[in-house]
Write a protein that holds these residues in place. Sequence first.
Motif, PDB file in Angstrom:
ATOM      1  N   LEU A 110       5.132  -2.189  -0.520  1.00  0.00           N
ATOM      2  CA  LEU A 110       5.089  -3.069  -1.692  1.00  0.00           C
ATOM      3  C   LEU A 110       5.784  -4.391  -1.406  1.00  0.00           C
ATOM      4  CD1 LEU A 110       5.654  -0.847  -4.858  1.00  0.00           C
ATOM      5  CD2 LEU A 110       3.954  -2.666  -4.611  1.00  0.00           C
ATOM      6  N   ARG A 111       6.960  -4.318  -0.817  1.00  0.00           N
ATOM      7  CA  ARG A 111       7.736  -5.539  -0.558  1.00  0.00           C
ATOM      8  C   ARG A 111       7.058  -6.413   0.504  1.00  0.00           C
ATOM      9  NH1 ARG A 111       9.015  -4.230  -4.720  1.00  0.00           N
ATOM     10  NH2 ARG A 111      10.999  -3.390  -5.441  1.00  0.00           N
ATOM     11  N   ILE A 112       6.477  -5.796   1.510  1.00  0.00           N
ATOM     12  CA  ILE A 112       5.772  -6.567   2.548  1.00  0.00           C
ATOM     13  C   ILE A 112       4.550  -7.250   1.936  1.00  0.00           C
ATOM     14  CG2 ILE A 112       4.461  -6.402   4.704  1.00  0.00           C
ATOM     15  CD1 ILE A 112       6.308  -3.967   5.395  1.00  0.00           C
ATOM     16  N   THR A 113       3.834  -6.521   1.070  1.00  0.00           N
ATOM     17  CA  THR A 113       2.656  -7.093   0.404  1.00  0.00           C
ATOM     18  C   THR A 113       3.062  -8.264  -0.482  1.00  0.00           C
ATOM     19  OG1 THR A 113       1.577  -4.929   0.436  1.00  0.00           O
ATOM     20  CG2 THR A 113       0.670  -6.579  -1.060  1.00  0.00           C
ATOM     21  N   GLU A 117       1.783 -12.038  -0.174  1.00  0.00           N
ATOM     22  CA  GLU A 117       1.177 -12.690  -1.338  1.00  0.00           C
ATOM     23  C   GLU A 117       1.707 -14.118  -1.492  1.00  0.00           C
ATOM     24  OE1 GLU A 117       0.214 -11.216  -5.780  1.00  0.00           O
ATOM     25  OE2 GLU A 117       2.345 -11.166  -5.252  1.00  0.00           O
ATOM     26  N   LYS A 118       2.983 -14.297  -1.240  1.00  0.00           N
ATOM     27  CA  LYS A 118       3.579 -15.629  -1.376  1.00  0.00           C
ATOM     28  C   LYS A 118       3.013 -16.601  -0.352  1.00  0.00           C
ATOM     29  CE  LYS A 118       7.783 -13.728  -3.382  1.00  0.00           C
ATOM     30  NZ  LYS A 118       9.202 -13.345  -3.155  1.00  0.00           N
ATOM     31  N   LEU A 119       2.743 -16.111   0.845  1.00  0.00           N
ATOM     32  CA  LEU A 119       2.122 -16.977   1.867  1.00  0.00           C
ATOM     33  C   LEU A 119       0.726 -17.383   1.423  1.00  0.00           C
ATOM     34  CD1 LEU A 119       3.057 -15.228   5.251  1.00  0.00           C
ATOM     35  CD2 LEU A 119       4.474 -16.600   3.737  1.00  0.00           C
ATOM     36  N   HIS A 120      -0.042 -16.417   0.954  1.00  0.00           N
ATOM     37  CA  HIS A 120      -1.424 -16.692   0.547  1.00  0.00           C
ATOM     38  C   HIS A 120      -1.482 -17.602  -0.672  1.00  0.00           C
ATOM     39  CE1 HIS A 120      -3.139 -12.890   2.738  1.00  0.00           C
ATOM     40  NE2 HIS A 120      -2.698 -13.822   3.559  1.00  0.00           N
ATOM     41  N   GLN A 121      -0.469 -17.527  -1.536  1.00  0.00           N
ATOM     42  CA  GLN A 121      -0.424 -18.434  -2.683  1.00  0.00           C
ATOM     43  C   GLN A 121      -0.276 -19.885  -2.241  1.00  0.00           C
ATOM     44  OE1 GLN A 121       2.785 -16.733  -4.953  1.00  0.00           O
ATOM     45  NE2 GLN A 121       1.444 -15.370  -6.115  1.00  0.00           N
ATOM     46  N   ASP A 137      15.449  -5.917   4.945  1.00  0.00           N
ATOM     47  CA  ASP A 137      16.863  -5.869   4.606  1.00  0.00           C
ATOM     48  C   ASP A 137      17.161  -4.589   3.833  1.00  0.00           C
ATOM     49  OD1 ASP A 137      19.497  -7.335   4.512  1.00  0.00           O
ATOM     50  OD2 ASP A 137      19.180  -6.981   2.369  1.00  0.00           O
ATOM     51  N   GLU A 138      17.938  -3.695   4.432  1.00  0.00           N
ATOM     52  CA  GLU A 138      18.219  -2.398   3.813  1.00  0.00           C
ATOM     53  C   GLU A 138      19.008  -2.549   2.523  1.00  0.00           C
ATOM     54  OE1 GLU A 138      17.069   0.407   4.767  1.00  0.00           O
ATOM     55  OE2 GLU A 138      16.729   0.400   6.925  1.00  0.00           O
ATOM     56  N   ALA A 139      19.911  -3.522   2.458  1.00  0.00           N
ATOM     57  CA  ALA A 139      20.783  -3.667   1.293  1.00  0.00           C
ATOM     58  C   ALA A 139      20.010  -4.084   0.045  1.00  0.00           C
ATOM     59  CB  ALA A 139      21.890  -4.679   1.592  1.00  0.00           C
ATOM     60  N   THR A 140      19.052  -4.988   0.218  1.00  0.00           N
ATOM     61  CA  THR A 140      18.310  -5.514  -0.940  1.00  0.00           C
ATOM     62  C   THR A 140      16.904  -4.942  -1.061  1.00  0.00           C
ATOM     63  OG1 THR A 140      17.469  -7.382   0.349  1.00  0.00           O
ATOM     64  CG2 THR A 140      19.583  -7.685  -0.791  1.00  0.00           C
ATOM     65  N   SER A 141      16.469  -4.171  -0.063  1.00  0.00           N
ATOM     66  CA  SER A 141      15.095  -3.632  -0.028  1.00  0.00           C
ATOM     67  C   SER A 141      14.069  -4.754  -0.180  1.00  0.00           C
ATOM     68  CB  SER A 141      14.885  -2.570  -1.121  1.00  0.00           C
ATOM     69  OG  SER A 141      15.691  -1.447  -0.886  1.00  0.00           O
ATOM     70  N   GLN A 142      14.273  -5.809   0.590  1.00  0.00           N
ATOM     71  CA  GLN A 142      13.369  -6.956   0.574  1.00  0.00           C
ATOM     72  C   GLN A 142      12.800  -7.171   1.976  1.00  0.00           C
ATOM     73  OE1 GLN A 142      12.375  -8.778  -2.160  1.00  0.00           O
ATOM     74  NE2 GLN A 142      13.502  -7.210  -3.314  1.00  0.00           N
ATOM     75  N   ALA A 143      11.608  -7.751   2.031  1.00  0.00           N
ATOM     76  CA  ALA A 143      10.946  -8.042   3.311  1.00  0.00           C
ATOM     77  C   ALA A 143      10.628  -9.527   3.386  1.00  0.00           C
ATOM     78  CB  ALA A 143       9.660  -7.229   3.442  1.00  0.00           C
ATOM     79  N   THR A 191      -8.204 -11.601   6.586  1.00  0.00           N
ATOM     80  CA  THR A 191      -7.907 -11.140   7.953  1.00  0.00           C
ATOM     81  C   THR A 191      -6.500 -10.559   8.019  1.00  0.00           C
ATOM     82  OG1 THR A 191      -8.111 -11.741  10.288  1.00  0.00           O
ATOM     83  CG2 THR A 191      -6.931 -13.296   8.913  1.00  0.00           C
ATOM     84  N   ASP A 192      -5.570 -11.117   7.207  1.00  0.00           N
ATOM     85  CA  ASP A 192      -4.206 -10.591   7.180  1.00  0.00           C
ATOM     86  C   ASP A 192      -4.156  -9.190   6.584  1.00  0.00           C
ATOM     87  OD1 ASP A 192      -3.067 -12.834   8.332  1.00  0.00           O
ATOM     88  OD2 ASP A 192      -2.563 -13.789   6.437  1.00  0.00           O
ATOM     89  N   TYR A 193      -5.117  -8.847   5.710  1.00  0.00           N
ATOM     90  CA  TYR A 193      -5.127  -7.504   5.125  1.00  0.00           C
ATOM     91  C   TYR A 193      -5.427  -6.452   6.192  1.00  0.00           C
ATOM     92  CZ  TYR A 193      -5.318  -9.885   0.570  1.00  0.00           C
ATOM     93  OH  TYR A 193      -5.057 -10.665  -0.524  1.00  0.00           O
ATOM     94  N   TYR A 194      -6.319  -6.778   7.118  1.00  0.00           N
ATOM     95  CA  TYR A 194      -6.621  -5.823   8.199  1.00  0.00           C
ATOM     96  C   TYR A 194      -5.369  -5.601   9.060  1.00  0.00           C
ATOM     97  CZ  TYR A 194      -9.057  -3.614  12.141  1.00  0.00           C
ATOM     98  OH  TYR A 194      -9.456  -2.737  13.124  1.00  0.00           O
ATOM     99  N   SER A 195      -4.710  -6.685   9.453  1.00  0.00           N
ATOM    100  CA  SER A 195      -3.497  -6.561  10.263  1.00  0.00           C
ATOM    101  C   SER A 195      -2.419  -5.799   9.502  1.00  0.00           C
ATOM    102  CB  SER A 195      -2.977  -7.953  10.646  1.00  0.00           C
ATOM    103  OG  SER A 195      -3.963  -8.680  11.339  1.00  0.00           O
TER     104      SER A 195
END
Length: 520
Positions: A110-113, A117-121, A137-143, A191-195
Amino acid sequence: MISLPGYLITEKLSEGTDSFIYRAYRESNQERVMIKISKNEHPSPEEIARFKHESDLLQSLGGSGTVAVKALETDGNQLFLITEEFGTGSLQQILLQRNLTVEEFLLMALRITEALEKLHQHTIIHKDINPTNILWDEATSQAKIIDFGAATTLSREVAEISNPHLMQGGTLYYISPEQTGRMNRGMDYRTDYYSLGVTFYQMVTGVLPFTSDDLGELIHAHIAKMPTPPQEVNTAIPPIISDIIMKLLAKTVEERYQSTYGLKADLRQCLEQLQQTDTINPFPLGLKDVSSRFQLSEKLYGREKELKLLFDACYRASQGPAELMLVTGYPGIGKSALVHELYKPLLEKKGYFIAGKFDPFKRNIPYTALAQAIDAMVKQMLLENELQISLWRDRIQKAVESNGQVAIEIVPLLTEIIGEQPPVPALGSSETQHRFHLVFQRLIQALATPEHPLVIFLDDCQWADIPSIQLLEMLLSHPESHHFLILLTYRENEVDANHILTLALNKLKKIGLMIEPMVL
């Protein structure tokens, strides 16, 4: 470990295809940063431009979905991209340390997606999504996603693998079918969705969907083979998660997710079910998957008969004497799109598809389209491993003998395969042309083999120069020409009975050459 004035390097975080990323302290204020540096101590102008391009992209994002850029600094010839520090480590490091639980995977996915999403925006296609380029980041659960060296802000482009570095660092294991450059498809944000699908596959199974040391086999797998569903590799994976990943790994973009919103909705539903009931029941995928972008499908419709003629001609030529096929029609009717459909079946036979295009403004420069085509072939060779390149070197050198310089004058990139060649003696005009024809015929025959049949596609032949047509006539009439198909497209309304192409075709017909005409 490298040194950079003003910084204390503490750890190598990741290694990309042509760069390193380190953690460091800024000595003046003890600020923690990350530093990206080229592996090349004397980076080329192209590498320098890539670093500056990446810096510009990061600045435009302002830390949204990625790390914020601090500075682009120099030390002698070297460039250093300084960014904020983020994360416990790369996703690759985490996957090497432990297996993920289903809940961990869903949260991370979810966090990676969300980061993607922000890049594609910002209309950025990353083109190099893989575990090495994802920080967690393990502390914040962010990617956050890093390494924008291959990224583009184009909404759509046509891919071509012409960079040998793609094979290094495993990047090729993650690229989409359309990114291989071997399909008649443009490349957009999907193309990023396949990767991402390949990355998710690795996260839940611990293995890649496709692995091979053979470039052709790996590309063919991305284009034509279905991976083993993740649930069959790891039975602990709920079937619905396996289905989500397989949807991301669809060969055609139309069958993948069309938005990060739809993907997030499905991942979130899985996570909520797991947290509430400790199980995940199947549900219809993509119910909220609606793209905010208007995309035209590039799938070819209604050309089954023509495609069969192309495939049959390709098969015959791969088994025996060279053949010629003509595809004619008015501008925009789809001649080039049809011909490019040969990519996939040719790849199955480990063949090569090369193309050149005649230019009305370069008719005074002979052999331009043929030179483009051979140049494309050499680029494909340079993607092979060292053993395969060595075999090509021996084969080509044996064919051209002491006349290698004749071929290099038309295709300078051949030097990368056969090295510098001795000069050839000066001859009269007719003898020089005869020598060139001989060398070119032997070169083509060295490239076209039963194991690796060759398709040469020359577009817009209504603008062909006379020497090129004469060379094609010689190639097709030579008794030793085997295992290649020449495809010519032209505008029928611009080629009359007195056109050089028409005259050459008439000669070839008289000697009994099989010519397949196709009018669109």
